[in-house]
Each structure stands twice: as C-alpha cells, then as structure tokens.
Design an enzyme around this catalytic site. Structure first.
Site, PDB file in Angstrom:
ATOM      1  N   LYS A 103       0.839  -1.202   0.000  1.00  0.00           N
ATOM      2  CA  LYS A 103       0.000   0.000   0.000  1.00  0.00           C
ATOM      3  C   LYS A 103       0.870   1.246   0.000  1.00  0.00           C
ATOM      4  O   LYS A 103       1.863   1.331   0.728  1.00  0.00           O
ATOM      5  CB  LYS A 103      -0.930  -0.015   1.221  1.00  0.00           C
ATOM      6  CG  LYS A 103      -1.979   1.095   1.222  1.00  0.00           C
ATOM      7  CD  LYS A 103      -2.926   0.951   2.418  1.00  0.00           C
ATOM      8  CE  LYS A 103      -3.979   2.051   2.444  1.00  0.00           C
ATOM      9  NZ  LYS A 103      -4.901   1.934   3.596  1.00  0.00           N
TER      10      LYS A 103
ATOM     11  N   SER B  25      -9.837   2.381   2.562  1.00  0.00           N
ATOM     12  CA  SER B  25      -8.945   3.117   1.685  1.00  0.00           C
ATOM     13  C   SER B  25      -8.012   2.222   0.876  1.00  0.00           C
ATOM     14  O   SER B  25      -7.397   2.657  -0.087  1.00  0.00           O
ATOM     15  CB  SER B  25      -8.111   4.103   2.494  1.00  0.00           C
ATOM     16  OG  SER B  25      -7.259   3.402   3.418  1.00  0.00           O
TER      17      SER B  25
ATOM     18  N   SER C 295     -10.147   0.011   6.785  1.00  0.00           N
ATOM     19  CA  SER C 295      -9.533   0.100   5.459  1.00  0.00           C
ATOM     20  C   SER C 295      -8.832  -1.165   4.987  1.00  0.00           C
ATOM     21  O   SER C 295      -8.373  -1.218   3.853  1.00  0.00           O
ATOM     22  CB  SER C 295      -8.546   1.275   5.411  1.00  0.00           C
ATOM     23  OG  SER C 295      -9.236   2.496   5.450  1.00  0.00           O
TER      24      SER C 295
END
Length: 507
Positions: A82, A157, A181
């Site tokens: 990420k 997210s 997330s």
C-alpha cells in the site's frame, strides 16, 4: 504456466520456490506480466517496481541455489505494498498530489521486515488520499476498479491492495486499517484482510492519518497466507512508541488448528447492534448462513449486546479528523513534497496556503477542517473529549462481550461493492460503509474479514467479520480458518477462485 503461477496461493508458491520447482524470478515475472495485462483496467497500482522486484527475486534464487537457509517461509513470494508504507527510493504518495514525486530516504519497519524475509515487493498500490475513504475514489490518481465488476468500487482506503489480490496481480498485500480500510475492501473483493491488535505491527514509516487508530496488517486470498504474512510483519519495534512488547502470535499454528479441529466447544458472539437497518438484504442473508455453518460445526452461538456501538460512527468521525488535522500539518511546503507559489515574492504563509489548497483533495480538506474545529479552544471538551469518553464505553462493551464469547462476528461491510461515483458526493453515505468495522478500531482489538459467499441480490462478494479480544489473534485466526474450511467443503471452491479471468478486457 504464467497464468497457473498467478492463481496459486502464497503458501503454494513458497513451497514451489523452495523445492526449486519454479524460480522466484519466474513467479515474479508472471505477476508482473499479469499486472501489465489487467492493471490498465483495474488500476490497482500507482507504481510498479519491475527491475527492483526482479532483482529481489534473483537474490532469493541465488540464496536457494547456494543452499542457504530460507529467510522465511514466504521467501520469493510477490507482494503489493500500500502506498502509505514507505520504501527507500521508491515513489510514495499516500494517494495525494502533495507527495507526488517524493522518494523516501528510508524503509518502514514493515518494508524492512518484508525484504529481510525475502518477500518480493512488486510495487505500490492505489488508495484513498491519506487513507481517507471507503472506495479508493478519493485517490488523486484516479479510482481503482473492482475485478468482480469494473463499474464497482474495490473498497477503501486500501482498494488497490484488495483489487491486486482479487485480480491475481499479487498473492499477498499490505494494507492499513484505521476504521476498516483492510476489512471493508477485503469484504467487497472476496479476499482476506486482518487488522492486528493496535500496536501489534509497527507503524514506523507508515504515513500517519490518526495515530491512535492506524494499524497496518496482512491481506491475501486465503486465511493461511494471511497468517503467514502476519507472522512476518508483526512484533515489537523500538522505533514505534505504541508498539506492544509482546511475542509474535503463533497465528499459523492457530490456522492449522482451525483447519483440523474446527470450532467445536467455542462460544461465538453475534453482535446485536451490527446488523439490521442499513445492511443490504444479501449481506444479512449471507451472514445468517455463516452463523448456521459455524453452529453446525459445533460452536455455541450467543447474542451479545454492545449498546454503545451505535455511537461509534459519530465518535470516530471526531477522533479521526482531530488527529489527521494534527498529523497533516507537517505537509506545509517548507520541507518536502509539493510547493506552489514560491516565486520569490510570496510569504511562507502564502506558499503554504497555495500548496495545501492545490495539494489536498476535497475529502482531506473536509476532515482537516472538522478536526481543527473539534480541537479548537472552547470545543475540545465538547467534541474530541466527549468522543474519547464514548471510545472508552465501546471498549468496555467489548470487554463485557468477551466474558460471554471467545470471538465476536458480524458482517464486515453493510453492503456489497457499490458503483463508482454512486456515493462520492455524499460524505455521510460513504461514512456509513464503516458501520461494522469502526467499533473494533476504536477499541484497538484484532479483527478480520473472510469471504462468506456471494450476495444473491447483487452477485458480488460478502465478507464475514471475526473479532477477537486484544492480543486474541490466535483464536480469531482459528475461527477464520475453520469457517474457510467449512465453506470450501460445502461449495467446492473458495470465493477468490471464482473471480473471472479478467484478461485485460473491461466487463
């Protein structure tokens, strides 16, 4: 051969690499080829480190060929990182224009642990800007699309990480979970994602959103793969003041136990407040089936009452903006990142204002403003202080619930994946996606989402959330593995294997 490699689990790939059935370079190249074929449609990655990844894989092959002991059980397996986790010399943006072009001068603790374990980092995945969102539409670099249906969101997210898994672009991924997330993207993409106990995985080198909530964690397509990655990245880190000085939980052994012994004799609590109004019928139907499966496997199902959970959403959206307004103050155009209006005549304040105005997106600005207001003189006690009191009450609800049950379960997300653009102009509708995941984040407990089937009303994946007490990862993984094994036995396949090939063509 290439397609076959991208559809294997991380555990299978690791075994094949260690036995020299296949090389780490071949596995890495297969996944890079897959990214090249489908990512123009999915947009899971913001940066792909082709040469660096192949060099890392070649080093793993060299070590194996020289007879050196494997760095870890996952040596040579590719991973998607990420873009909120820094990697030295690799572009890291946190999904924001304000960090466009920034090359970190150091590795995050997670990154260093991955590299030391011989795990190959393919690149950085797309995300909502500074992890603020539930759809990955708030990325400054465009939305990621759900491989199940390219017109749908992949969650947020961490939608880039979950989409990379679902599209077979990577067998492993790293996410971060502040209010859901990791778990919500896993739910809507039919993958697995775990949020460890707060402090269980180091935050050093993870760009901060809300420091009392942020928690990195492992993502994969199977519970075993997730557990194997969990053991690599977990553990105490003196560079993180909030890191727990506890041994790494033996979650792989817990998975093996769950696969072998199931859940017989365990008490599993169904949270009264996490279901019903606001939850899609197909999600609730899938959840009821999951409860029945666990009960049939020998678990005792009990209903638990957590009365303060209903205030969790309001408390969270005061605590998170308050902490983000403080953390994001560092992006001031003075030290690194974007710099607008510096023509030699503008004051520092003008440059800062112009840069933050141009560099931050609408959702980030919204939360900074909310947080600054909540922390301002005369309002701190009424808003931020009151939200922290609610947080304590939610933690106490969990403590009472775990006196009745070993783990708690609920839907991981109120809905399946919704359409891109459907909620982007309605912040409250977007925030409601976190209904089920926020309580666990506020309490700092471990929680994960595992695939629990396909919603009959949408044909899209649904996730089952399993929550353990603080430092209770082992029982959480045991239940997750038992549930996955039961689902596999009943349906003959796991949800991720049902994802269409997505051979580079929009569906």
């Amino acid at each position: 051969m290439s397609a076959d490699l991208t559809r294997r689990s991380a555990a299978e790939l690791a075994s094949a690499i260690a036995s020299r059935e296949v090389s780490a370079v071949e596995v890495t190249r297969a996944h890079l080829d897959r990214i090249g074929a489908v990512d123009p449609d999915v947009h899971a990655f913001l940066h792909v480190s082709d040469e660096l990844a192949l060099a890392q894989a070649a080093e793993v092959d060299r070590a194996f060929d020289a007879g050196e002991q494997s760095a870890s059980p996952l040596a040579g397996v590719p991973l998607a990182l990420k873009d909120i986790v820094v990697q030295k010399g690799v572009p890291t943006t946190a999904g924001s224009k304000i960090l466009e072009g920034w090359l970190p001068p150091y590795d995050a603790t997670i990154t260093r642990k991955l590299l030391d374990a011989g795990i190959v980092i393919l690149g950085k995945t797309n995300m909502d800007e500074f992890a603020m969102g539930s759809s990955t539409e708030n990325s400054a670099y465009g939305p990621t699309r759900n491989p199940w249906d390219l017109s749908k969101i992949p969650g947020g997210s961490g939608g880039g990480s979950s989409a990379a898994l679902a599209a077979f672009e990577a067998p492993l991924a790293i996410g971060t979970d502040t209010g859901g997330s990791i778990r919500q993207p896993a739910s809507v993409t039919g993958t697995v994602g775990a949020k460890p106990t707060y402090g269980g995985v180091s935050r050093y080198g993870v760009i901060a959103l809300a420091s009392s909530l942020d928690q990195p964690g492992p993502c994969a397509r199977t519970v075993l793969d997730t557990a194997m990655l969990h053991e690599v990245i977990a553990g105490h880190d003196p560079m993180d003041a909030t890191s727990i000085p506890q041994p790494v939980p033996n979650v792989v052994a817990a998975v093996r136990r769950g696969q072998a012994d199931g859940v017989a004799g365990m008490k599993i609590g169904v949270v009264k407040q996490l279901g019903g109004q606001g939850y899609q019928p197909g999600v609730l139907s899938s959840f009821r089936s999951a409860v029945e499966q666990l009960q049939a496997a020998g678990a005792e199902i009990v209903e638990v009452d957590c009365p303060h959970f209903e205030y969790g959403l309001a408390a969270y959206y005061l605590i998170l903006p308050s902490e983000c307004s403080s953390n994001l103050a560092r992006f001031d155009a003075m030290r690194y990142g974007l710099r607008i209006g510096d023509d030699g005549t503008a004051s520092a304040e003008q440059v800062m204002s112009l840069t933050r105005g141009a560099g931050f997106g609408a959702e980030v600005k919204r939360r900074i403003i909310l947080g600054t207001y909540a922390l301002s003189a005369g309002y701190y006690d009424a808003y931020y202080g009151s939200a922290q009191k609610v947080r304590t009450l939610i933690r106490q609800d969990f403590e009472k619930a775990y006196q009745q049950a070993d783990v708690l379960i609920s839907p991981a997300s109120p809905t399946t994946a919704f359409g891109i653009g459907e909620k982007v102009d309605d912040p409250m509708a977007m925030y409601l996606n976190d209904l089920a995941t926020i309580p666990g984040s506020l309490a700092g407990i471990p929680a994960m989402s595992v695939p629990s089937g396909i919603a009959a009303d949408t044909g899209l994946p649904v996730g089952l959330q399993i929550m353990g007490p603080a430092l209770g990862e082992e029982r959480m993984y045991r239940v997750a593995a038992a549930f996955e094994a039961g689902y596999l036995a009943e349906h003959g396949t796991t949800v991720p294997q049902q994802i269409p090939a997505l051979e580079g063509t929009a569906r």
